[in-house]
Design an enzyme around this catalytic site. Structure first.
Site, PDB file in Angstrom:
ATOM      1  N   TYR A 289      15.183 -18.477   6.163  1.00  0.00           N
ATOM      2  CA  TYR A 289      15.995 -19.169   7.182  1.00  0.00           C
ATOM      3  C   TYR A 289      17.473 -18.820   7.016  1.00  0.00           C
ATOM      4  CZ  TYR A 289      18.355 -23.232   9.372  1.00  0.00           C
ATOM      5  OH  TYR A 289      19.169 -24.046  10.107  1.00  0.00           O
TER       6      TYR A 289
ATOM      7  N   SER B 191      24.452 -21.774  10.623  1.00  0.00           N
ATOM      8  CA  SER B 191      24.238 -22.869   9.664  1.00  0.00           C
ATOM      9  C   SER B 191      25.147 -22.636   8.461  1.00  0.00           C
ATOM     10  CB  SER B 191      22.780 -22.882   9.196  1.00  0.00           C
ATOM     11  OG  SER B 191      22.640 -23.652   8.013  1.00  0.00           O
TER      12      SER B 191
HETATM   13  P1  NAD Z   1      15.466 -29.436  16.555  1.00  0.00           P
HETATM   14  O1  NAD Z   1      14.131 -29.439  15.955  1.00  0.00           O
HETATM   15  O2  NAD Z   1      15.882 -30.543  17.410  1.00  0.00           O
HETATM   16  O3  NAD Z   1      15.703 -28.091  17.368  1.00  0.00           O
HETATM   17  C1  NAD Z   1      14.978 -26.915  17.166  1.00  0.00           C
HETATM   18  C2  NAD Z   1      14.575 -26.444  18.534  1.00  0.00           C
HETATM   19  O4  NAD Z   1      14.029 -25.134  18.448  1.00  0.00           O
HETATM   20  C3  NAD Z   1      13.529 -27.329  19.191  1.00  0.00           C
HETATM   21  O5  NAD Z   1      14.073 -27.865  20.349  1.00  0.00           O
HETATM   22  C4  NAD Z   1      12.382 -26.389  19.523  1.00  0.00           C
HETATM   23  O6  NAD Z   1      11.826 -26.609  20.794  1.00  0.00           O
HETATM   24  C5  NAD Z   1      13.058 -25.038  19.452  1.00  0.00           C
HETATM   25  N1  NAD Z   1      12.111 -23.996  19.110  1.00  0.00           N
HETATM   26  C6  NAD Z   1      11.558 -23.731  17.903  1.00  0.00           C
HETATM   27  N2  NAD Z   1      10.726 -22.684  18.012  1.00  0.00           N
HETATM   28  C7  NAD Z   1      10.761 -22.290  19.303  1.00  0.00           C
HETATM   29  C8  NAD Z   1      10.122 -21.254  20.040  1.00  0.00           C
HETATM   30  N3  NAD Z   1       9.294 -20.378  19.457  1.00  0.00           N
HETATM   31  N4  NAD Z   1      10.373 -21.157  21.370  1.00  0.00           N
HETATM   32  C9  NAD Z   1      11.219 -22.030  21.967  1.00  0.00           C
HETATM   33  N5  NAD Z   1      11.879 -22.999  21.319  1.00  0.00           N
HETATM   34  C10 NAD Z   1      11.646 -23.125  20.008  1.00  0.00           C
HETATM   35  O7  NAD Z   1      16.480 -29.261  15.325  1.00  0.00           O
HETATM   36  P2  NAD Z   1      18.063 -28.973  15.269  1.00  0.00           P
HETATM   37  O8  NAD Z   1      18.438 -29.286  13.873  1.00  0.00           O
HETATM   38  O9  NAD Z   1      18.794 -29.584  16.373  1.00  0.00           O
HETATM   39  O10 NAD Z   1      18.124 -27.390  15.399  1.00  0.00           O
HETATM   40  C11 NAD Z   1      18.988 -26.732  16.317  1.00  0.00           C
HETATM   41  C12 NAD Z   1      19.735 -25.642  15.612  1.00  0.00           C
HETATM   42  O11 NAD Z   1      20.604 -26.213  14.639  1.00  0.00           O
HETATM   43  C13 NAD Z   1      18.868 -24.643  14.857  1.00  0.00           C
HETATM   44  O12 NAD Z   1      19.374 -23.337  15.091  1.00  0.00           O
HETATM   45  C14 NAD Z   1      19.077 -25.022  13.411  1.00  0.00           C
HETATM   46  O13 NAD Z   1      18.881 -23.923  12.548  1.00  0.00           O
HETATM   47  C15 NAD Z   1      20.521 -25.451  13.459  1.00  0.00           C
HETATM   48  N6  NAD Z   1      20.988 -26.227  12.308  1.00  0.00           N
HETATM   49  C16 NAD Z   1      20.465 -27.464  12.047  1.00  0.00           C
HETATM   50  C17 NAD Z   1      20.930 -28.166  10.959  1.00  0.00           C
HETATM   51  C18 NAD Z   1      20.396 -29.518  10.631  1.00  0.00           C
HETATM   52  O14 NAD Z   1      20.711 -30.027   9.550  1.00  0.00           O
HETATM   53  N7  NAD Z   1      19.627 -30.148  11.495  1.00  0.00           N
HETATM   54  C19 NAD Z   1      21.938 -27.608  10.144  1.00  0.00           C
HETATM   55  C20 NAD Z   1      22.432 -26.360  10.436  1.00  0.00           C
HETATM   56  C21 NAD Z   1      21.964 -25.665  11.531  1.00  0.00           C
END
Ligand code: NAD
Length: 289
Positions: A194, A181
């Site tokens: 985080y 991130s």
């Molecule tokens: P999202 O909620 O779609 O994805 C998070 C996923 O993590 C979900 O699919 C969930 O099932 C899974 N998860 C959480 N806890 C779990 C567990 N204990 N066991 C199995 N699965 C688990 O959100 P997203 O934003 O697509 O997140 C995906 C990645 O992107 C993450 O690593 C997040 O930190 C990163 N990210 C997101 C952003 C943003 O702005 N959305 C920015 C930077 C990084």
């Protein structure tokens, strides 16, 4: 600025969800995870495991990987409706995904993911470590030991566990991709735990890439900026969600389909000479490597 062939929604209405993981089906507008670009067969014959692949960035990666010819395994916690929807999108590209609802923060469960993948597809070529949670707290005094442990177990321990069990099955040309991130570089006063896991993911990526270089297995990371996914309404208050991403140079959050090309590139042989690196699809925030 139009950066893809997808149409960007103009506004995000205030909204929030009261549990994590969030649910993509409940979001308004719905995130965009596919476009009308043709697949080019860049991942033909490959098998990919994607944690958190039911929704958000992981869903876009899963759909794009299938479009490029890969078989995909989706590990997710418990959002069965989202997972089913992702599976039906993948089927449109002629692929039958393996869905594994499981808690990736437990070591033995990551072993199970690898075993089930080998049972169904007989091999593993690509591992995308992507699952995460985040809980907003404005003071370190409010971060409980439980929250700290859950955040680290989900966001970085799971990356170690899954990689540990998958690596013996990876061969020359395989690719491991870790979702980090922009917060790893910029910090975030409301997401201290985080952001710390995301910093750890960068160090893990660099270290693992050196450890696996001899085997010609590449390890890279993607460090997105703000992206419109279920994580956002599930972790921030409604008014903050409505303004999400407006404070970056491009002035809006990305759609997941604008992030997934980084993963396709890092998974494919187009990036054969890239390992230990981080891609920054963050809408213009300048960060150090
Ligand atoms: P999202 O909620 O779609 O994805 C998070 C996923 O993590 C979900 O699919 C969930 O099932 C899974 N998860 C959480 N806890 C779990 C567990 N204990 N066991 C199995 N699965 C688990 O959100 P997203 O934003 O697509 O997140 C995906 C990645 O992107 C993450 O690593 C997040 O930190 C990163 N990210 C997101 C952003 C943003 O702005 N959305 C920015 C930077 C990084």
């Amino acid at each position: 600025m139009e950066t893809t062939t997808v149409k960007m929604p103009k506004k995000i209405p205030p909204q929030e969800q009261d549990q994590q993981p969030g649910i993509e089906q409940e979001m308004n507008p719905k995130p965009i995870y596919d476009n009308d670009e043709p697949g080019l067969g860049r991942l033909k014959g490959k098998v990919a495991i994607i944690t958190g692949g039911d929704s958000g960035i992981g869903r876009a990666v899963a759909v794009q990987f299938a479009k490029e010819g890969a078989d995909v395994v989706i590990a997710y916690l418990n959002e069965h409706g989202d997972a089913k929807e992702t599976a039906s999108e993948i089927r449109k590209y002629g692929k039958e995904p393996l869905l594994i609802p499981i808690d990736v923060s437990e070591e033995k469960n990551c072993e199970t993911i690898v075993e089930k993948t080998l049972e169904k597809f007989s091999k593993i070529d690509i591992v995308v470590n992507n699952a995460a949670v985040q809980y907003e707290q404005h003071s370190i005094e409010d971060i409980s030991a439980e929250q700290l442990e859950k955040t680290f177990k989900t966001n970085i321990f799971s990356y170690f566990y899954l990689t540990k069990f998958a690596t013996p099955h990876l061969k020359e040309g395989s690719s491991i991709i870790n979702t980090a991130s922009v917060t790893a570089y910029k910090g975030n006063p409301a997401l201290m735990d985080y952001a710390s896991t995301k910093g750890a993911i960068i160090a893990f990526t660099r270290s693992l890439s050196q450890s696996l270089a001899e085997k010609k297995i590449r390890v890279n990371a993607v460090a997105p900026g703000p992206v419109w996914t279920p994580l956002i309404p599930a972790s921030f208050p409604a008014e903050k969600v409505a303004k999400f991403g407006q404070d970056i140079p491009l002035g809006r959050p990305a759609q997941p389909v604008e992030i997934s090309p980084c993963y396709v590139f890092l998974a494919s042989k187009e990036s054969v000479f890239i390992t230990g690196q981080v891609l920054h699809p963050n809408g213009g925030t300048v960060v150090n490597s």
